[in-house]
Design a protein around this motif. Structure first.
Motif, PDB file in Angstrom:
ATOM      1  N   LEU A  88       0.833  -1.203   0.000  1.00 21.95           N
ATOM      2  CA  LEU A  88       0.000   0.000   0.000  1.00 21.95           C
ATOM      3  C   LEU A  88       0.864   1.247   0.000  1.00 21.95           C
ATOM      4  O   LEU A  88       1.935   1.283   0.633  1.00 21.95           O
ATOM      5  N   GLY A  92      -3.001   4.337   1.425  1.00 23.07           N
ATOM      6  CA  GLY A  92      -3.662   3.057   1.646  1.00 23.07           C
ATOM      7  C   GLY A  92      -4.172   2.412   0.381  1.00 23.07           C
ATOM      8  O   GLY A  92      -5.035   1.525   0.430  1.00 23.07           O
ATOM      9  N   THR A 154       3.527   0.190   3.295  1.00 18.54           N
ATOM     10  CA  THR A 154       3.119  -0.904   4.179  1.00 18.54           C
ATOM     11  C   THR A 154       2.955  -2.194   3.389  1.00 18.54           C
ATOM     12  O   THR A 154       2.444  -2.179   2.262  1.00 18.54           O
ATOM     13  N   TYR A 161      -5.751  -6.814   4.295  1.00 13.69           N
ATOM     14  CA  TYR A 161      -6.283  -5.722   3.480  1.00 13.69           C
ATOM     15  C   TYR A 161      -7.777  -5.549   3.736  1.00 13.69           C
ATOM     16  O   TYR A 161      -8.268  -4.408   3.861  1.00 13.69           O
ATOM     17  N   TYR A 164      -8.154  -3.938   7.043  1.00 17.01           N
ATOM     18  CA  TYR A 164      -7.836  -2.514   6.921  1.00 17.01           C
ATOM     19  C   TYR A 164      -9.025  -1.739   6.361  1.00 17.01           C
ATOM     20  O   TYR A 164      -9.344  -0.635   6.831  1.00 17.01           O
ATOM     21  N   LEU A 170      -3.714  -0.696  10.221  1.00 21.10           N
ATOM     22  CA  LEU A 170      -2.740  -1.519   9.509  1.00 21.10           C
ATOM     23  C   LEU A 170      -2.107  -2.530  10.452  1.00 21.10           C
ATOM     24  O   LEU A 170      -1.926  -2.264  11.637  1.00 21.10           O
TER      25      LEU A 170
END
Length: 502
Positions: A88, A92, A154, A161, A164, A170
């Motif tokens: 990411l 993000g 990240t 994911y 998130y 994260l």
């Protein structure tokens, strides 16, 4: 308001997402699934867009909640396919597609790591570096897509994911961290010295949580997208095979679990890494804190059955009626004796997994002649896959692990002829798992532990696992299979030499 009595499990598989709502007794109250595309733009490449996981997961969560209602959900947890990096950027957003476990584009990186760092990886993880682990994929990205690595802030994995997207938080857990080969099981931290030695950016490696930790809560945006109540507790979750270990009951020493899906996995809890099994089976951190599981990988599982049926019938893809036809073929196999009329199948359609892990291996039929029926040919394919499963079991046995129970699950376990054959080849009484969605069940268990609906002791005691009574193997058929298995091993050695000299 309705009392929260269920946990929600989100299983991000390699082709589809499965969402289940489960009671604290292990009963399934609702389920929903959705699919997403896989791209193979070049030979050996297998990748997916992480956003497609989220779209499918959000729709499946919403569909599941339409049945049970959002107020019934006490917590959410996850299972996700292993080793696939999700990089990411600072916003993000994924910087590139996720490279899946089956992708082999990083074979040069794997060869480099094996030549220069094999001892480091064996000491740290018990595993040799192969394309299936994340570290090779990260080195490929660094070499071939440096702009993507430069943008990355990240590293996550598939289930991370989705978590998130639900929470904005994260992080990963110890099971997915372990599948990178850059995790130190001894201290529960990233192996930063090795990471720096490989010149990978240390800042991308996220916080590691325990698999059953509550790591966040459903956000307002997640509530709008999925129907979950804002503030619903979100548990870290684990890699799919770590969840499967829980869902198949392979949590006690002596219990071997076999999952028959497109590939097949042979899993059991191990007390330590066995040097005799290094490079033959893989070792992974378990979702049960401080423990490990070993896994044998059979690359051609149900894939072999589908391939053989398509070859026999000339069909390019299978529909629902074809699976019924396969069952009819199996009904005609019940009188076929061990050995399939002296036909042998070596089941390496996509190279071999445990114990060889040799990409040069190929599938081979030995003993073909005129007049052989489709039933006989299919029977030989099932036998070959069963022999490869036995190879995995024997690696564990040679490593000092006794096998007292065998649990069989996955879609292939519905095939009674094949299930009985596997028991006869192994010489073991098999218990069939009544719920075959082992990874989703395992993830639901972790949600239960995170919120106190159940305990880790409940998981270890197999309180939430339901199996059939053990089906006894045939001693006579097992003796016959012992002799045929010895011939299978000889045939493998000869053919491996042949394919390596191509």
């Amino acid at each position: 308001m309705k009392e929260a009595s269920l946990v929600l499990s989100i299983d991000i598989g390699s082709t589809a997402v499965k969402v289940i709502a489960m009671t604290k007794e292990g009963e399934i109250a609702a389920s929903e699934s959705g699919h997403y595309p896989t791209s193979s733009p070049y030979p050996g490449w297998v990748e997916q867009d992480p956003e497609s996981w989220w779209e499918a997961a959000a729709a499946a969560i919403k569909g599941c909640l339409e049945t049970v209602g959002p107020s019934a959900i006490g917590a959410v947890s996850f299972s996700g396919h292993m080793s696939a990096p999700v990089l990411l950027d600072e916003d993000g957003t994924p910087v590139m597609p996720s490279i899946l476990i089956a992708d082999t584009r990083s074979h040069e990186e794997s060869a480099y790591l094996k030549a220069h760092y094999r001892g480091d990886f064996l000491q740290l993880t018990g595993n040799e570096p192969i394309d299936a682990f994340t570290v090779s994929k990260l080195l490929w990205i660094k070499r071939k897509r440096p702009e993507a690595m430069d943008r990355a802030c990240t590293l996550l994995f598939p289930k991370d994911y989705i978590r998130y997207k639900l929470t904005g938080q994260l992080g990963t857990d110890q099971t997915d961290a372990g599948n990178s080969l850059l995790y130190n099981h001894g201290n529960g931290e990233w192996a930063m010295e090795l990471i720096r030695e490989l010149d990978l950016p240390a800042h991308i490696f996220p916080q590691i949580h325990a698999s059953s930790d509550i790591v966040g809560y459903a956000s307002q945006n997640a509530s709008i997208a999925t129907g979950l109540l804002e503030g619903t507790p979100i548990v870290a979750g684990a890699a799919d095979m770590a969840c499967s270990q829980l869902g198949t009951g392979a949590v006690h020493a002596g219990t071997l679990a076999i999952t028959l899906s497109t590939s097949a996995q042979v899993v059991m809890r191990v007390s330590s890494i066995s040097t005799s099994g290094a490079g033959q089976v893989t070792y992974h951190p378990s979702a049960i804190p401080g423990t490990l599981y070993g896994m044998g990988s059979v690359f051609t599982g149900g894939l072999g059955i589908d391939w053989a049926y398509r070859l026999i019938t000339g069909k390019s893809r299978l529909a629902a009626e074809d699976y019924a036809a396969i069952n009819q073929l199996c009904d005609g196999m019940k009188t076929i004796p061990p050995g399939s009329g002296n036909i042998m199948f070596l089941p390496f359609l996509v190279g071999s997994g445990t114990p060889h892990f040799d990409a040069a291996d190929r599938a081979t039929w030995i003993g073909l002649s005129t007049g052989q029926t489709p039933e006989l040919l299919m029977h030989s394919v099932m036998e070959g896959i069963a022999f490869n499963i036995r190879e995995s079991m024997e690696v564990f046995q040679k490593g000092g692990h006794s096998i007292d129970k065998v649990h069989l699950g996955g879609g292939g376990s519905r095939n009674q002829v094949w299930s009985a054959m596997i028991g006869d080849v192994l010489g073991k009484n098999l218990s069939l798992l009544r719920n075959r969605d082992a990874s989703a069940i395992g993830a639901a268990m972790l949600a239960g532990v995170g919120t106190g609906m159940c305990s880790m002791e409940d998981i270890v005691s197999q309180k939430l696992i339901s199996t059939s009574e053990p089906a006894p193997c045939s001693a006579d058929r097992h003796r016959s299979y012992d002799a045929i298995y010895a011939r299978y091993l000889k045939a493998y050695r000869a053919l491996n030499e042949w394919y390596r000299n191509e």
